[in-house]
Design an enzyme around this catalytic site. Structure first.
Site, PDB file in Angstrom:
ATOM      1  N   TYR A 160     -17.935  20.257 -16.375  1.00 28.16           N
ATOM      2  CA  TYR A 160     -16.761  20.659 -15.571  1.00 28.16           C
ATOM      3  C   TYR A 160     -16.039  21.803 -16.283  1.00 28.16           C
ATOM      4  O   TYR A 160     -15.721  22.825 -15.674  1.00 28.16           O
ATOM      5  CB  TYR A 160     -15.830  19.454 -15.399  1.00 28.16           C
ATOM      6  CG  TYR A 160     -14.486  19.763 -14.766  1.00 28.16           C
ATOM      7  CD1 TYR A 160     -14.366  19.875 -13.381  1.00 28.16           C
ATOM      8  CD2 TYR A 160     -13.348  19.943 -15.549  1.00 28.16           C
ATOM      9  CE1 TYR A 160     -13.139  20.152 -12.800  1.00 28.16           C
ATOM     10  CE2 TYR A 160     -12.126  20.225 -14.971  1.00 28.16           C
ATOM     11  CZ  TYR A 160     -12.022  20.329 -13.604  1.00 28.16           C
ATOM     12  OH  TYR A 160     -10.799  20.612 -13.029  1.00 28.16           O
ATOM     13  N   LYS A 183     -15.236  25.701 -15.098  1.00 27.53           N
ATOM     14  CA  LYS A 183     -13.882  26.250 -15.000  1.00 27.53           C
ATOM     15  C   LYS A 183     -13.721  27.463 -15.911  1.00 27.53           C
ATOM     16  O   LYS A 183     -12.961  28.378 -15.609  1.00 27.53           O
ATOM     17  CB  LYS A 183     -12.850  25.159 -15.329  1.00 27.53           C
ATOM     18  CG  LYS A 183     -12.798  24.055 -14.266  1.00 27.53           C
ATOM     19  CD  LYS A 183     -12.435  24.628 -12.906  1.00 27.53           C
ATOM     20  CE  LYS A 183     -12.265  23.578 -11.831  1.00 27.53           C
ATOM     21  NZ  LYS A 183     -11.792  24.145 -10.559  1.00 27.53           N
TER      22      LYS A 183
HETATM   23  N1  LIG Z   1      -5.760  17.247 -10.787  1.00 24.33           N
HETATM   24  C1  LIG Z   1      -5.925  17.777 -11.973  1.00 24.33           C
HETATM   25  O1  LIG Z   1      -5.533  17.184 -13.008  1.00 24.33           O
HETATM   26  C2  LIG Z   1      -6.554  19.141 -12.115  1.00 24.33           C
HETATM   27  C3  LIG Z   1      -6.468  19.760 -13.368  1.00 24.33           C
HETATM   28  C4  LIG Z   1      -7.026  21.022 -13.548  1.00 24.33           C
HETATM   29  C5  LIG Z   1      -7.645  21.647 -12.474  1.00 24.33           C
HETATM   30  N2  LIG Z   1      -7.727  21.034 -11.264  1.00 24.33           N
HETATM   31  C6  LIG Z   1      -8.409  21.749 -10.193  1.00 24.33           C
HETATM   32  O2  LIG Z   1      -7.557  21.864  -9.081  1.00 24.33           O
HETATM   33  C7  LIG Z   1      -8.330  21.910  -7.875  1.00 24.33           C
HETATM   34  C8  LIG Z   1      -7.803  20.877  -6.906  1.00 24.33           C
HETATM   35  O3  LIG Z   1      -7.899  19.602  -7.526  1.00 24.33           O
HETATM   36  P1  LIG Z   1      -7.110  18.311  -7.028  1.00 24.33           P
HETATM   37  O4  LIG Z   1      -6.617  17.635  -8.218  1.00 24.33           O
HETATM   38  O5  LIG Z   1      -6.187  18.655  -5.919  1.00 24.33           O
HETATM   39  O6  LIG Z   1      -8.384  17.484  -6.497  1.00 24.33           O
HETATM   40  P2  LIG Z   1      -8.568  16.533  -5.220  1.00 24.33           P
HETATM   41  O7  LIG Z   1      -9.853  15.822  -5.448  1.00 24.33           O
HETATM   42  O8  LIG Z   1      -7.344  15.761  -4.997  1.00 24.33           O
HETATM   43  O9  LIG Z   1      -8.737  17.593  -4.042  1.00 24.33           O
HETATM   44  C9  LIG Z   1      -9.865  18.432  -4.005  1.00 24.33           C
HETATM   45  C10 LIG Z   1     -10.110  18.830  -2.570  1.00 24.33           C
HETATM   46  O10 LIG Z   1     -11.283  19.661  -2.553  1.00 24.33           O
HETATM   47  C11 LIG Z   1     -12.089  19.249  -1.452  1.00 24.33           C
HETATM   48  N3  LIG Z   1     -13.486  19.584  -1.670  1.00 24.33           N
HETATM   49  C12 LIG Z   1     -14.329  19.058  -2.587  1.00 24.33           C
HETATM   50  N4  LIG Z   1     -15.567  19.582  -2.414  1.00 24.33           N
HETATM   51  C13 LIG Z   1     -15.483  20.442  -1.378  1.00 24.33           C
HETATM   52  C14 LIG Z   1     -16.422  21.274  -0.724  1.00 24.33           C
HETATM   53  N5  LIG Z   1     -17.728  21.307  -1.079  1.00 24.33           N
HETATM   54  N6  LIG Z   1     -16.000  22.060   0.299  1.00 24.33           N
HETATM   55  C15 LIG Z   1     -14.700  22.021   0.680  1.00 24.33           C
HETATM   56  N7  LIG Z   1     -13.770  21.229   0.126  1.00 24.33           N
HETATM   57  C16 LIG Z   1     -14.173  20.456  -0.898  1.00 24.33           C
HETATM   58  C17 LIG Z   1     -11.868  17.742  -1.385  1.00 24.33           C
HETATM   59  O11 LIG Z   1     -12.262  17.227  -0.120  1.00 24.33           O
HETATM   60  C18 LIG Z   1     -10.387  17.626  -1.659  1.00 24.33           C
HETATM   61  O12 LIG Z   1      -9.611  17.719  -0.495  1.00 24.33           O
HETATM   62  C19 LIG Z   1      -9.774  21.672  -8.302  1.00 24.33           C
HETATM   63  O13 LIG Z   1     -10.463  22.898  -8.393  1.00 24.33           O
HETATM   64  C20 LIG Z   1      -9.629  21.044  -9.659  1.00 24.33           C
HETATM   65  O14 LIG Z   1     -10.776  21.242 -10.469  1.00 24.33           O
HETATM   66  C21 LIG Z   1      -7.184  19.786 -11.069  1.00 24.33           C
END
Ligand SMILES: NC(=O)c1ccc[n+]([C@@H]2O[C@H](COP(=O)([O-])OP(=O)(O)OC[C@H]3O[C@@H](n4cnc5c(N)ncnc54)[C@H](O)[C@@H]3O)[C@@H](O)[C@H]2O)c1
Length: 261
Positions: free
Chosen positions: A160, A164
């Site tokens: 992951y 990123k």
């Molecule tokens: N939550 C955290 O702690 C965190 C930290 C750092 C980075 N991020 C990044 O932030 C972004 C959002 O994360 P989040 O925490 O809201 O996650 P989440 O899992 O709550 O939401 C992710 C969304 O992406 C959608 N998704 C996944 N695969 C997909 C695909 N193939 N096509 C279209 N949509 C798709 C899911 O259906 C979901 O609605 C991600 O890129 C994640 O890596 C999150």
């Protein structure tokens, strides 16, 4: 003044979590938003919430790993609102396994959604964003959601973290390729954020709902708390807005200071 007033945005993974809040915040600031996600019920619910708050939005089913799906999202943005000015490449997946336990399928899934999805979104939205920029001196903007784990390595989720880190540099190369073509591109690097994915990160460190684990993770952030989707959405709106007109190729850590040490 609404800083993204009159702009048209596509938010991938816009149904929930960070993407959901970013879509709501962009709409609140005057953008017309395409909420694009695999999750139809959650995506439609987010569109309803935006409309109830007086904003404009439409749901489009998007699989970020599929080029035709992106073409359909751009076509929907064009027919509903007239084009694309803002792209938030937010959709992502998290698989917390050490290298020794990661399968080739895990590796392929992480690369396909987290990296190829950003590449496809950029490639397929860019022509429309360049076209819009011709009649808008402030131009268009791409905001890529990377991670604090895209700035430093990760013990729990190395592949992951690799994807990123790739998003971080793809952002800078995108910024260079499109700098004279009307598109800025920047990355946002969240710390642990309270979303369904954030819950998976906590689970990887201990039992779900374990307050001691939450407290330890909060304490690992110099600001002493876990982040909220609104923390990230504020950064997204800023980088997407004309206030950031001279910012491209930059990385914005919104991580409670976790990568400062
Ligand atoms: N939550 C955290 O702690 C965190 C930290 C750092 C980075 N991020 C990044 O932030 C972004 C959002 O994360 P989040 O925490 O809201 O996650 P989440 O899992 O709550 O939401 C992710 C969304 O992406 C959608 N998704 C996944 N695969 C997909 C695909 N193939 N096509 C279209 N949509 C798709 C899911 O259906 C979901 O609605 C991600 O890129 C994640 O890596 C999150």
């Amino acid at each position: 003044m609404n800083r993204v007033d009159g702009k048209i945005a596509i938010v991938s993974g816009g149904a929930r979590g960070i993407g959901g809040e970013s879509a709501r915040r962009l709409a609140e600031h005057g953008a017309q938003v395409i909420v694009a996600d695999l999750l139809e019920a959650e995506g439609e619910a987010n569109v309803a919430a935006i409309r109830d708050a007086g904003g404009e939005a439409q749901f489009v089913r998007l699989d970020v790993t599929d080029a035709q799906s992106w073409e359909a999202a751009v076509a929907a943005a064009r027919s509903a609102y007239g084009g694309v000015d803002i792209l938030v490449n937010n959709a992502g997946v998290y698989i917390p396994k050490p290298i020794l336990e990661t399968t080739q399928e895990d590796f392929a899934k992480l690369v396909s959604v987290n990296l190829e999805g950003v590449f496809l979104g950029t490639k397929i939205c860019a022509p429309e964003m360049m076209r819009r920029a011709e009649s808008n001196p402030a131009g268009s903007a791409i905001v890529n959601i990377s991670s604090a784990a895209g700035l430093v390595g990760s013990r729990n989720a190395p592949i992951y973290s690799m994807t990123k880190g790739g998003v971080r540099l793809l952002t800078k190369s995108t910024a260079l390729e499109f700098a004279r073509r009307g598109i800025r591109c920047n990355s946002v690097h969240p710390g642990l954020i309270d979303t369904p994915m954030g819950g998976m990160v906590l689970n990887a460190r201990g039992e779900e709902g374990n307050n001691a684990v939450r407290a330890a993770v909060a304490n690992a952030h110099p600001l002493g708390r876990i982040g909220e989707p609104t923390d990230i959405a504020a950064g997204v709106v800023f980088l997407a807005s004309d206030d950031a007109a001279f910012i491209t190729g930059a990385e914005l850590a919104v991580d409670g200071g976790v990568t400062a040490a």
